[in-house]
Design a protein around this motif. Structure first.
Motif, PDB file in Angstrom:
ATOM      1  N   ILE A  37     -52.647  11.903  12.222  1.00 22.64           N
ATOM      2  CA  ILE A  37     -52.173  10.929  11.595  1.00 22.64           C
ATOM      3  C   ILE A  37     -50.859  10.938  10.682  1.00 22.64           C
ATOM      4  CG2 ILE A  37     -52.782   8.633   9.997  1.00 22.64           C
ATOM      5  CD1 ILE A  37     -55.476   9.029  11.123  1.00 22.64           C
ATOM      6  N   LEU A  38     -49.722  10.450  11.254  1.00 23.54           N
ATOM      7  CA  LEU A  38     -48.502  10.755  10.453  1.00 23.54           C
ATOM      8  C   LEU A  38     -48.405   9.861   9.562  1.00 23.54           C
ATOM      9  CD1 LEU A  38     -45.954  11.502  13.111  1.00 23.54           C
ATOM     10  CD2 LEU A  38     -46.621  12.943  11.154  1.00 23.54           C
ATOM     11  N   GLY A  39     -48.318  10.086   8.258  1.00 27.14           N
ATOM     12  CA  GLY A  39     -48.336   9.152   7.146  1.00 27.14           C
ATOM     13  C   GLY A  39     -49.889   8.872   6.461  1.00 27.14           C
ATOM     14  N   PRO A  81     -52.361  18.276  19.248  1.00 36.74           N
ATOM     15  CA  PRO A  81     -53.272  17.189  19.268  1.00 36.74           C
ATOM     16  C   PRO A  81     -53.286  16.507  20.556  1.00 36.74           C
ATOM     17  CG  PRO A  81     -51.356  16.521  17.766  1.00 36.74           C
ATOM     18  CD  PRO A  81     -51.045  17.878  18.351  1.00 36.74           C
ATOM     19  N   ASP A  82     -54.303  15.789  20.813  1.00 37.37           N
ATOM     20  CA  ASP A  82     -54.621  14.667  22.178  1.00 37.37           C
ATOM     21  C   ASP A  82     -53.614  13.329  21.583  1.00 37.37           C
ATOM     22  OD1 ASP A  82     -56.446  16.323  23.507  1.00 37.37           O
ATOM     23  OD2 ASP A  82     -57.575  15.562  21.812  1.00 37.37           O
ATOM     24  N   LEU A  83     -53.917  13.086  20.201  1.00 38.62           N
ATOM     25  CA  LEU A  83     -53.100  11.777  20.074  1.00 38.62           C
ATOM     26  C   LEU A  83     -52.327  12.048  18.571  1.00 38.62           C
ATOM     27  CD1 LEU A  83     -52.908   8.583  20.640  1.00 38.62           C
ATOM     28  CD2 LEU A  83     -54.757   8.434  18.821  1.00 38.62           C
ATOM     29  N   VAL A  84     -51.000  11.428  18.362  1.00 35.65           N
ATOM     30  CA  VAL A  84     -50.549  11.269  16.948  1.00 35.65           C
ATOM     31  C   VAL A  84     -50.407   9.866  17.039  1.00 35.65           C
ATOM     32  CG1 VAL A  84     -48.213  11.509  16.036  1.00 35.65           C
ATOM     33  CG2 VAL A  84     -49.049  13.565  17.287  1.00 35.65           C
ATOM     34  N   LEU A  85     -51.038   9.531  15.774  1.00 30.70           N
ATOM     35  CA  LEU A  85     -50.977   8.170  15.437  1.00 30.70           C
ATOM     36  C   LEU A  85     -50.067   7.991  14.269  1.00 30.70           C
ATOM     37  CD1 LEU A  85     -52.385   5.405  15.441  1.00 30.70           C
ATOM     38  CD2 LEU A  85     -54.235   6.492  13.966  1.00 30.70           C
ATOM     39  N   LEU A  86     -48.972   7.285  14.521  1.00 25.83           N
ATOM     40  CA  LEU A  86     -47.715   6.897  13.579  1.00 25.83           C
ATOM     41  C   LEU A  86     -48.135   5.856  12.610  1.00 25.83           C
ATOM     42  CD1 LEU A  86     -44.629   6.732  16.073  1.00 25.83           C
ATOM     43  CD2 LEU A  86     -44.940   7.871  13.641  1.00 25.83           C
ATOM     44  N   CYS A  87     -48.385   6.337  11.447  1.00 23.06           N
ATOM     45  CA  CYS A  87     -48.446   5.411  10.440  1.00 23.06           C
ATOM     46  C   CYS A  87     -47.558   5.511   9.380  1.00 23.06           C
ATOM     47  CB  CYS A  87     -50.028   5.809   9.630  1.00 23.06           C
ATOM     48  SG  CYS A  87     -51.219   5.261  10.985  1.00 23.06           S
ATOM     49  N   THR A  88     -46.347   5.952   9.523  1.00 23.27           N
ATOM     50  CA  THR A  88     -45.316   5.721   8.425  1.00 23.27           C
ATOM     51  C   THR A  88     -44.736   4.446   8.586  1.00 23.27           C
ATOM     52  OG1 THR A  88     -43.760   6.503  10.221  1.00 23.27           O
ATOM     53  CG2 THR A  88     -44.742   8.307   9.073  1.00 23.27           C
ATOM     54  N   THR A 105     -41.388   1.905   9.488  1.00 24.24           N
ATOM     55  CA  THR A 105     -40.302   2.331  10.456  1.00 24.24           C
ATOM     56  C   THR A 105     -39.298   3.143  10.482  1.00 24.24           C
ATOM     57  OG1 THR A 105     -39.874  -0.141  10.308  1.00 24.24           O
ATOM     58  CG2 THR A 105     -41.391   0.275  12.222  1.00 24.24           C
ATOM     59  N   PRO A 106     -38.513   2.728   8.996  1.00 20.65           N
ATOM     60  CA  PRO A 106     -37.488   3.565   9.094  1.00 20.65           C
ATOM     61  C   PRO A 106     -37.682   5.166   8.683  1.00 20.65           C
ATOM     62  CG  PRO A 106     -37.532   1.657   7.391  1.00 20.65           C
ATOM     63  CD  PRO A 106     -38.844   1.642   8.015  1.00 20.65           C
ATOM     64  N   ASP A 107     -38.994   5.512   8.697  1.00 25.45           N
ATOM     65  CA  ASP A 107     -39.330   6.915   8.754  1.00 25.45           C
ATOM     66  C   ASP A 107     -39.759   7.422  10.001  1.00 25.45           C
ATOM     67  OD1 ASP A 107     -38.733   7.004   5.876  1.00 25.45           O
ATOM     68  OD2 ASP A 107     -40.713   5.995   5.269  1.00 25.45           O
ATOM     69  N   THR A 108     -39.899   6.523  10.809  1.00 26.77           N
ATOM     70  CA  THR A 108     -40.538   7.110  12.370  1.00 26.77           C
ATOM     71  C   THR A 108     -39.730   8.412  12.508  1.00 26.77           C
ATOM     72  OG1 THR A 108     -41.412   4.904  12.581  1.00 26.77           O
ATOM     73  CG2 THR A 108     -40.974   6.543  14.610  1.00 26.77           C
ATOM     74  N   THR A 109     -38.413   8.166  12.904  1.00 24.24           N
ATOM     75  CA  THR A 109     -37.592   9.294  13.438  1.00 24.24           C
ATOM     76  C   THR A 109     -37.698  10.562  12.760  1.00 24.24           C
ATOM     77  OG1 THR A 109     -35.974   7.673  14.293  1.00 24.24           O
ATOM     78  CG2 THR A 109     -35.273   9.867  14.242  1.00 24.24           C
ATOM     79  N   GLU A 110     -37.572  10.697  11.493  1.00 22.62           N
ATOM     80  CA  GLU A 110     -37.699  11.603  10.637  1.00 22.62           C
ATOM     81  C   GLU A 110     -39.282  12.393  10.801  1.00 22.62           C
ATOM     82  OE1 GLU A 110     -37.070  12.125   6.006  1.00 22.62           O
ATOM     83  OE2 GLU A 110     -39.141  12.250   6.279  1.00 22.62           O
ATOM     84  N   TYR A 161     -50.485  12.355  23.252  1.00 19.21           N
ATOM     85  CA  TYR A 161     -49.830  10.805  23.538  1.00 19.21           C
ATOM     86  C   TYR A 161     -49.532  10.419  22.052  1.00 19.21           C
ATOM     87  CZ  TYR A 161     -51.606   9.852  28.168  1.00 19.21           C
ATOM     88  OH  TYR A 161     -51.961  10.044  29.272  1.00 19.21           O
ATOM     89  N   VAL A 162     -48.690   9.681  21.756  1.00 19.56           N
ATOM     90  CA  VAL A 162     -48.274   9.067  20.559  1.00 19.56           C
ATOM     91  C   VAL A 162     -48.166   7.574  20.551  1.00 19.56           C
ATOM     92  CG1 VAL A 162     -46.345   8.562  18.912  1.00 19.56           C
ATOM     93  CG2 VAL A 162     -46.194  10.847  20.291  1.00 19.56           C
ATOM     94  N   LEU A 163     -49.129   7.306  19.689  1.00 22.35           N
ATOM     95  CA  LEU A 163     -49.468   5.727  19.408  1.00 22.35           C
ATOM     96  C   LEU A 163     -48.980   5.081  18.261  1.00 22.35           C
ATOM     97  CD1 LEU A 163     -51.233   2.928  19.967  1.00 22.35           C
ATOM     98  CD2 LEU A 163     -53.074   4.266  18.881  1.00 22.35           C
ATOM     99  N   SER A 164     -48.085   3.927  18.467  1.00 28.01           N
ATOM    100  CA  SER A 164     -47.556   3.275  17.475  1.00 28.01           C
ATOM    101  C   SER A 164     -48.163   1.862  17.271  1.00 28.01           C
ATOM    102  CB  SER A 164     -46.168   2.747  17.565  1.00 28.01           C
ATOM    103  OG  SER A 164     -45.676   2.113  16.435  1.00 28.01           O
TER     104      SER A 164
END
Ligand code: NDP
Ligand code: KPL
Length: 314
Positions: A5-7, A70-77, A79-84, A98-101
């Motif tokens: 989980i990112l964030g 990982p099998d899955l990266v779940l984006l929880c930042t 949106t202005p921080d997604t690229t970083e 896979y990346v899930l937003s």
């Protein structure tokens, strides 16, 4: 399933605590705020659902400390921080990751496509709410739904496994071939509620106090829905407005929207990918979106004057 989980903010902690229950998933969180890493490392995550409490101890680390793919990266930042965040994840985004937003706003898929093949992009929306109550604690009404789709519309075994993982964790979730309507509707809902509650710095219930506040929300929704329709997305503005009214007097009454949380904490907001996106999408079709433009300008002005704002004159 191995999930990163990112964030580890409000919604990241909610998902992290719920998905790491039992032994089905191997969940870790990646965070950039060292104080949050230390607090979660020492005390775990505490989620309050009314009087019920869930405690969980998933590992939390900086991006450079993630091992394996990982099998899955779940984006929880935000949106202005997604690229970083995805730049920092490059080292562990494998061929099978896979990346899930489920982030709010429009344009999230376009950002993720710069980092992984479209076949591994999962895109959707979530109506659960989460409020930070400390570095390692959140509260949520516990009500909501997650809907997502593979960007290529081909529902793979992995996408089904993700759907199952959320449901088994107690987070209602559906995968479909196409959820663009839900994504646009959620963005229209956020364009109304998040921006107005952020300007007023009130929990959602505050927007129901004056009819004028509700009228403004409804005008923003109507305008956002007209933009969606210009892109061939059929949205139900009446249903959305009823939904808004029901939630701000009910399950979302005490929730402080993610954008209001940002304004209260003097952080950059997601207004660019919410109201700002409706303004840009409208302009590209020769339309104007004055309500969304006004909210965009107001929130941007608030963001750029945090150090000048006056709380008292005495
Ligand atoms: N909260 C809610 O109720 C809901 C939120 N959402 C969506 O979910 C997403 C997350 O929202 P929310 O949880 O409220 O946001 P928060 O601001 O609470 O959490 C985001 C977290 O991501 C961290 N972060 C930022 N950049 C990085 C990075 N490069 N690497 C690691 N961590 C990073 C932030 O750290 P730092 O503190 O340093 O900025 C912060 O802790 C948003 O898109 C929002 O729209 C959707 C539905 C409901
Ligand atoms: C209001 C809510 C929870 C929508 O359900 C949201 O998306 C947010 O706070 O950003």
């Amino acid at each position: 399933m191995r999930i990163v989980i990112l964030g580890a903010g409000a919604i990241g902690q909610l998902y992290g605590a719920m998905l790491s229950q039992g032994d089905k998933n191997d969940v870790s969180l990646v965070e950039r705020d060292q104080a949050a890493i230390d607090a979660i490392g020492a005390h775990g995550i505490s989620c309050a659902f009314g009087d019920e409490r869930l405690e969980a101890h998933p590992p939390v680390m900086r991006a450079e400390d993630v091992e394996g793919e990982p099998d899955l990266v779940l984006l929880c930042t935000k949106t202005p921080d997604t690229t970083e965040a995805l730049e920092q994840a490059r080292g562990y985004l494998g061929e099978g990751t896979y990346v899930l937003s489920l982030q709010n706003g429009l344009g999230n898929a376009e950002l993720i496509k710069r980092f992984v093949d479209p076949g591994r992009v999962l895109i959707g929306m979530c109506t659960y709410n989460a409020d930070r109550t400390g570095l390692c604690s959140v509260r949520s009404s516990g009500e909501g739904i997650i809907k997502f789709m593979p960007l290529t519309s081909e529902v793979s075994d992995l996408a089904r496994a993700v759907e199952r993982a959320f449901n088994e964790a107690g987070l209602e979730c559906e995968v479909h071939e196409d959820v663009w309507r839900d994504v646009w509707q959620k963005a229209a809902y956020n364009a109304a509620l998040n921006s107005t509650s952020a300007v007023c710095r009130v929990p959602c219930g505050g927007m129901g106090i004056l009819n004028k506040g509700m009228d403004l929300c409804n005008d923003i929704i109507d305008e956002a829905c007209a933009v969606a329709e210009a892109y061939g997305v059929e949205v139900d503005a009446t249903r959305l407005k009823n939904d808004l009214r029901r939630k701000i007097f009910g399950s979302e009454k005490d929730h402080i929207t993610s954008m209001a949380q940002d304004v209260i904490m003097h952080r950059q907001t997601e207004v660019g990918s919410i109201n700002g996106a409706f303004v840009r999408y409208a302009a590209a079709k020769g339309l104007s979106a004055p309500y969304n433009e006004a909210m965009f300008c107001l929130i941007k002005s608030i963001e750029s004057t945090y150090d000048m704002q006056v709380d008292s004159i005495l």
